[in-house]
Write a protein that holds these residues in place. Structure first.
Motif, PDB file in Angstrom:
ATOM      1  N   MET A 101       0.815  -1.216   0.000  1.00  0.00           N
ATOM      2  CA  MET A 101       0.000   0.000   0.000  1.00  0.00           C
ATOM      3  C   MET A 101       0.851   1.269   0.000  1.00  0.00           C
ATOM      4  O   MET A 101       0.373   2.352  -0.306  1.00  0.00           O
ATOM      5  CB  MET A 101      -0.921   0.014   1.219  1.00  0.00           C
ATOM      6  CG  MET A 101      -0.219   0.088   2.558  1.00  0.00           C
ATOM      7  SD  MET A 101      -1.344   0.236   3.960  1.00  0.00           S
ATOM      8  CE  MET A 101      -1.905   1.923   3.764  1.00  0.00           C
ATOM      9  N   GLU A 102       2.151   1.133   0.314  1.00  0.00           N
ATOM     10  CA  GLU A 102       3.045   2.289   0.350  1.00  0.00           C
ATOM     11  C   GLU A 102       3.375   2.819  -1.041  1.00  0.00           C
ATOM     12  O   GLU A 102       3.884   3.930  -1.182  1.00  0.00           O
ATOM     13  CB  GLU A 102       4.356   1.907   1.042  1.00  0.00           C
ATOM     14  CG  GLU A 102       4.202   1.379   2.461  1.00  0.00           C
ATOM     15  CD  GLU A 102       4.051  -0.135   2.503  1.00  0.00           C
ATOM     16  OE1 GLU A 102       4.287  -0.715   3.582  1.00  0.00           O
ATOM     17  OE2 GLU A 102       3.683  -0.744   1.473  1.00  0.00           O
ATOM     18  N   ALA A 103       3.111   2.017  -2.066  1.00  0.00           N
ATOM     19  CA  ALA A 103       3.552   2.337  -3.422  1.00  0.00           C
ATOM     20  C   ALA A 103       2.901   3.600  -3.965  1.00  0.00           C
ATOM     21  O   ALA A 103       1.718   3.862  -3.728  1.00  0.00           O
ATOM     22  CB  ALA A 103       3.256   1.171  -4.365  1.00  0.00           C
ATOM     23  N   GLY A 104       3.674   4.364  -4.727  1.00  0.00           N
ATOM     24  CA  GLY A 104       3.125   5.516  -5.422  1.00  0.00           C
ATOM     25  C   GLY A 104       2.433   5.085  -6.704  1.00  0.00           C
ATOM     26  O   GLY A 104       2.607   3.977  -7.186  1.00  0.00           O
ATOM     27  N   GLY A 105       1.643   5.990  -7.256  1.00  0.00           N
ATOM     28  CA  GLY A 105       0.940   5.679  -8.493  1.00  0.00           C
ATOM     29  C   GLY A 105      -0.286   4.828  -8.258  1.00  0.00           C
ATOM     30  O   GLY A 105      -0.778   4.687  -7.133  1.00  0.00           O
ATOM     31  N   HIS A 106      -0.773   4.238  -9.338  1.00  0.00           N
ATOM     32  CA  HIS A 106      -2.029   3.490  -9.273  1.00  0.00           C
ATOM     33  C   HIS A 106      -1.896   2.170  -8.528  1.00  0.00           C
ATOM     34  O   HIS A 106      -0.887   1.471  -8.655  1.00  0.00           O
ATOM     35  CB  HIS A 106      -2.546   3.223 -10.691  1.00  0.00           C
ATOM     36  CG  HIS A 106      -3.071   4.436 -11.367  1.00  0.00           C
ATOM     37  ND1 HIS A 106      -2.329   5.154 -12.284  1.00  0.00           N
ATOM     38  CD2 HIS A 106      -4.267   5.071 -11.262  1.00  0.00           C
ATOM     39  CE1 HIS A 106      -3.057   6.185 -12.723  1.00  0.00           C
ATOM     40  NE2 HIS A 106      -4.223   6.158 -12.114  1.00  0.00           N
ATOM     41  N   ILE A 157       8.924  15.737  -4.077  1.00  0.00           N
ATOM     42  CA  ILE A 157       9.224  14.373  -3.639  1.00  0.00           C
ATOM     43  C   ILE A 157      10.354  14.394  -2.615  1.00  0.00           C
ATOM     44  O   ILE A 157      10.305  13.704  -1.587  1.00  0.00           O
ATOM     45  CB  ILE A 157       9.607  13.489  -4.854  1.00  0.00           C
ATOM     46  CG1 ILE A 157       8.363  13.120  -5.658  1.00  0.00           C
ATOM     47  CG2 ILE A 157      10.354  12.229  -4.405  1.00  0.00           C
ATOM     48  CD1 ILE A 157       8.671  12.387  -6.945  1.00  0.00           C
ATOM     49  N   GLY A 158      11.364  15.196  -2.882  1.00  0.00           N
ATOM     50  CA  GLY A 158      12.547  15.209  -2.034  1.00  0.00           C
ATOM     51  C   GLY A 158      12.304  15.657  -0.607  1.00  0.00           C
ATOM     52  O   GLY A 158      13.108  15.332   0.278  1.00  0.00           O
ATOM     53  N   VAL A 159      11.239  16.394  -0.353  1.00  0.00           N
ATOM     54  CA  VAL A 159      10.971  16.878   1.009  1.00  0.00           C
ATOM     55  C   VAL A 159       9.731  16.240   1.627  1.00  0.00           C
ATOM     56  O   VAL A 159       9.316  16.607   2.719  1.00  0.00           O
ATOM     57  CB  VAL A 159      10.817  18.419   1.019  1.00  0.00           C
ATOM     58  CG1 VAL A 159      12.105  19.086   0.579  1.00  0.00           C
ATOM     59  CG2 VAL A 159       9.654  18.867   0.127  1.00  0.00           C
ATOM     60  N   ALA A 160       9.146  15.266   0.942  1.00  0.00           N
ATOM     61  CA  ALA A 160       7.899  14.666   1.421  1.00  0.00           C
ATOM     62  C   ALA A 160       8.144  13.685   2.563  1.00  0.00           C
ATOM     63  O   ALA A 160       9.054  12.847   2.505  1.00  0.00           O
ATOM     64  CB  ALA A 160       7.199  13.950   0.272  1.00  0.00           C
ATOM     65  N   ALA A 170       0.983  14.259  -9.253  1.00  0.00           N
ATOM     66  CA  ALA A 170       2.317  14.027  -8.698  1.00  0.00           C
ATOM     67  C   ALA A 170       2.327  12.725  -7.905  1.00  0.00           C
ATOM     68  O   ALA A 170       2.346  12.715  -6.674  1.00  0.00           O
ATOM     69  CB  ALA A 170       2.735  15.205  -7.820  1.00  0.00           C
ATOM     70  N   TRP A 171       2.324  11.608  -8.603  1.00  0.00           N
ATOM     71  CA  TRP A 171       2.357  10.311  -7.949  1.00  0.00           C
ATOM     72  C   TRP A 171       3.613  10.185  -7.095  1.00  0.00           C
ATOM     73  O   TRP A 171       4.697  10.614  -7.481  1.00  0.00           O
ATOM     74  CB  TRP A 171       2.338   9.184  -8.969  1.00  0.00           C
ATOM     75  CG  TRP A 171       1.136   9.083  -9.857  1.00  0.00           C
ATOM     76  CD1 TRP A 171       1.140   9.009 -11.217  1.00  0.00           C
ATOM     77  CD2 TRP A 171      -0.247   9.022  -9.467  1.00  0.00           C
ATOM     78  NE1 TRP A 171      -0.152   8.906 -11.699  1.00  0.00           N
ATOM     79  CE2 TRP A 171      -1.022   8.910 -10.648  1.00  0.00           C
ATOM     80  CE3 TRP A 171      -0.903   9.045  -8.239  1.00  0.00           C
ATOM     81  CZ2 TRP A 171      -2.412   8.825 -10.643  1.00  0.00           C
ATOM     82  CZ3 TRP A 171      -2.298   8.972  -8.222  1.00  0.00           C
ATOM     83  CH2 TRP A 171      -3.025   8.862  -9.403  1.00  0.00           C
ATOM     84  N   ALA A 172       3.467   9.571  -5.936  1.00  0.00           N
ATOM     85  CA  ALA A 172       4.610   9.381  -5.046  1.00  0.00           C
ATOM     86  C   ALA A 172       4.275   8.345  -3.995  1.00  0.00           C
ATOM     87  O   ALA A 172       3.165   8.303  -3.476  1.00  0.00           O
ATOM     88  CB  ALA A 172       4.996  10.697  -4.364  1.00  0.00           C
ATOM     89  N   GLY A 173       5.255   7.499  -3.669  1.00  0.00           N
ATOM     90  CA  GLY A 173       5.083   6.518  -2.612  1.00  0.00           C
ATOM     91  C   GLY A 173       5.389   7.119  -1.254  1.00  0.00           C
ATOM     92  O   GLY A 173       5.884   8.242  -1.139  1.00  0.00           O
ATOM     93  N   GLN A 174       5.124   6.348  -0.206  1.00  0.00           N
ATOM     94  CA  GLN A 174       5.268   6.869   1.152  1.00  0.00           C
ATOM     95  C   GLN A 174       6.712   7.080   1.578  1.00  0.00           C
ATOM     96  O   GLN A 174       6.957   7.755   2.569  1.00  0.00           O
ATOM     97  CB  GLN A 174       4.542   5.945   2.136  1.00  0.00           C
ATOM     98  CG  GLN A 174       3.027   6.040   2.031  1.00  0.00           C
ATOM     99  CD  GLN A 174       2.319   5.220   3.087  1.00  0.00           C
ATOM    100  OE1 GLN A 174       2.748   4.118   3.423  1.00  0.00           O
ATOM    101  NE2 GLN A 174       1.225   5.734   3.615  1.00  0.00           N
ATOM    102  N   SER A 175       7.659   6.513   0.840  1.00  0.00           N
ATOM    103  CA  SER A 175       9.074   6.748   1.155  1.00  0.00           C
ATOM    104  C   SER A 175       9.690   7.762   0.202  1.00  0.00           C
ATOM    105  O   SER A 175      10.918   7.788   0.017  1.00  0.00           O
ATOM    106  CB  SER A 175       9.862   5.429   1.100  1.00  0.00           C
ATOM    107  OG  SER A 175       9.427   4.538   2.100  1.00  0.00           O
ATOM    108  N   ALA A 176       8.863   8.619  -0.365  1.00  0.00           N
ATOM    109  CA  ALA A 176       9.330   9.584  -1.365  1.00  0.00           C
ATOM    110  C   ALA A 176      10.505  10.419  -0.877  1.00  0.00           C
ATOM    111  O   ALA A 176      11.444  10.700  -1.621  1.00  0.00           O
ATOM    112  CB  ALA A 176       8.179  10.509  -1.771  1.00  0.00           C
ATOM    113  N   GLY A 177      10.475  10.813   0.379  1.00  0.00           N
ATOM    114  CA  GLY A 177      11.524  11.679   0.912  1.00  0.00           C
ATOM    115  C   GLY A 177      12.905  11.062   0.905  1.00  0.00           C
ATOM    116  O   GLY A 177      13.904  11.771   1.062  1.00  0.00           O
ATOM    117  N   LEU A 178      12.988   9.743   0.715  1.00  0.00           N
ATOM    118  CA  LEU A 178      14.279   9.072   0.651  1.00  0.00           C
ATOM    119  C   LEU A 178      14.878   9.096  -0.752  1.00  0.00           C
ATOM    120  O   LEU A 178      16.043   8.738  -0.940  1.00  0.00           O
ATOM    121  CB  LEU A 178      14.141   7.609   1.104  1.00  0.00           C
ATOM    122  CG  LEU A 178      13.707   7.372   2.560  1.00  0.00           C
ATOM    123  CD1 LEU A 178      13.520   5.879   2.804  1.00  0.00           C
ATOM    124  CD2 LEU A 178      14.736   7.950   3.527  1.00  0.00           C
TER     125      LEU A 178
END
Length: 360
Positions: free
Chosen positions: A182-187, A263-266, A329-337
């Motif tokens: 469920m952490e995945a970004g996008g659809h 993404i970099g600061v999320a 702006a699709w992004a997963g939950q670990s986007a900040g990494l």
């Protein structure tokens, strides 16, 4: 069982069987997988990928020609298993149009009737271009297409979001399953689009469940963006990982700078699940549009592809103007990494860190 093998031995076996230098696959992100990104990933030992959802057959062939002109490494093509054609609902579509007016620009008349590329023609193009892997999402390929893939020496990886889906995929002949947390970004890759929001399983629970239920390799996807995530996925029983958001800050991805910067600061809580962009449930950054569209008093999105067509003018204008508030702006939950570096440096760092952790 796959879980009985040590993580580095399991991933090494997967690499040998798939001509990989490292057990890292690029996620086939439609619209964010230019050949140059996949070429770089492939040259770094990973598997390149392209999401062909929005591409006509000629564009698929051109993409593969460009990739093959620069790399002989493994590559995956992917498209959605289509849902039944939705029934038009003029009242719902009018409500969505009225809501979108506050985000501009004007939506052309009849845009919601625009049809996506023909799925069967896309399948033929994927076969003709001879990728190493063809992956499915949102369901399973028909048995006759699976047979033709196998006869052509092309492997089938099936994206799944539950243990039940993984069992179905393995029984249908999948050579590997991609377990999308469920952490995945996008659809979301759920087989049943309507139940996607209610059947959200995190990767740390999904991977062991799938590994224990099927006898084919499992690729972990969702929330993996550093070496710790790679190592954790392999410890849980995966044979490899698939990474999407983690590559989006690479210059080769070519996404708008406002999206890459956001993404970099999320933080993990800075993403949101929504149907507001396409009609299909997916995870994006918590943008102004996504948050407002998710409010209880906002209109219910139209189904895919109607909603996608209706939001196209807004999304195009947001990309043109650099307005992150209206971007898809699709992004997963670990986007900040995610790191703003080259794919080669990113992959080398991911695998080095993962190996150090797994060798302790």
């Amino acid at each position: 069982m796959q879980s009985d093998i040590l993580p580095l031995e399991r991933s090494g076996q997967f690499c040998r069987e798939n001509s990989l230098g490292v057990p890292i696959l690029l996620s086939p992100m439609a619209g964010a997988c230019p050949p140059v990104l996949s070429i770089a990933v492939s040259k770094a030992g990973g598997m390149g990928a392209c999401g062909v959802l929005l591409m006509q057959p000629e564009a698929i062939e051109q993409w593969m020609q460009e990739f093959r002109s620069a790399s002989s490494g493994p590559v995956m093509l992917n498209s959605w298993i289509p849902d039944p054609v939705p029934t038009p609902d003029s009242l719902r579509e009018a409500a969505v149009r009225n809501f979108l007016e506050q985000f501009g620009p004007k939506i052309p008349d009849g845009i919601e009737r625009k049809q996506p590329p023909d799925f069967e023609e896309q399948c033929e193009a994927m076969l003709n271009t001879q990728p190493d892997v063809i992956s499915s999402i949102m369901g399973l390929f028909k048995s006759d297409f699976v047979k033709r893939m196998k006869e052509a020496g092309i492997k089938w990886y099936a994206t799944v979001t539950t243990v039940g889906e993984a069992i179905e995929a393995a029984a249908a002949g999948a050579d590997a399953v991609i377990a999308q947390g469920m952490e995945a970004g996008g659809h979301r890759g759920a087989f049943d689009a309507e139940n996607a929001p209610e059947r959200m399983v995190g990767l740390i629970s999904l991977v062991p469940g799938v590994v224990d239920a099927v006898d084919v390799p499992v690729v972990a996807a969702g929330g993996i963006a550093d070496g710790r995530g790679v190592a954790a996925a392999l410890v849980l029983g995966a044979s490899a990982v698939q990474i999407g958001t983690g590559f989006l800050r690479c210059p080769e991805a070519g996404i708008p700078s406002a999206w890459a910067d956001a993404i970099g600061v999320a933080r993990p809580e800075d993403t949101i699940g929504t149907r507001a962009f396409s009609g299909r449930y997916g995870r994006s950054l918590r943008t102004t549009y996504a948050e407002l569209a998710n409010q209880p008093d906002s209109p219910e999105p139209s189904p895919y592809p109607i909603q996608r067509a209706l939001t196209q003018p807004m999304r195009d204008d947001a990309n043109r103007t650099g307005d992150i508030g209206r971007m898809q702006a699709w992004a997963g939950q670990s986007a900040g990494l995610a790191q703003a570096t080259s794919p080669a440096k990113l992959i080398a760092g991911l695998w080095s860190e993962a190996q150090q952790i797994l060798s302790r």
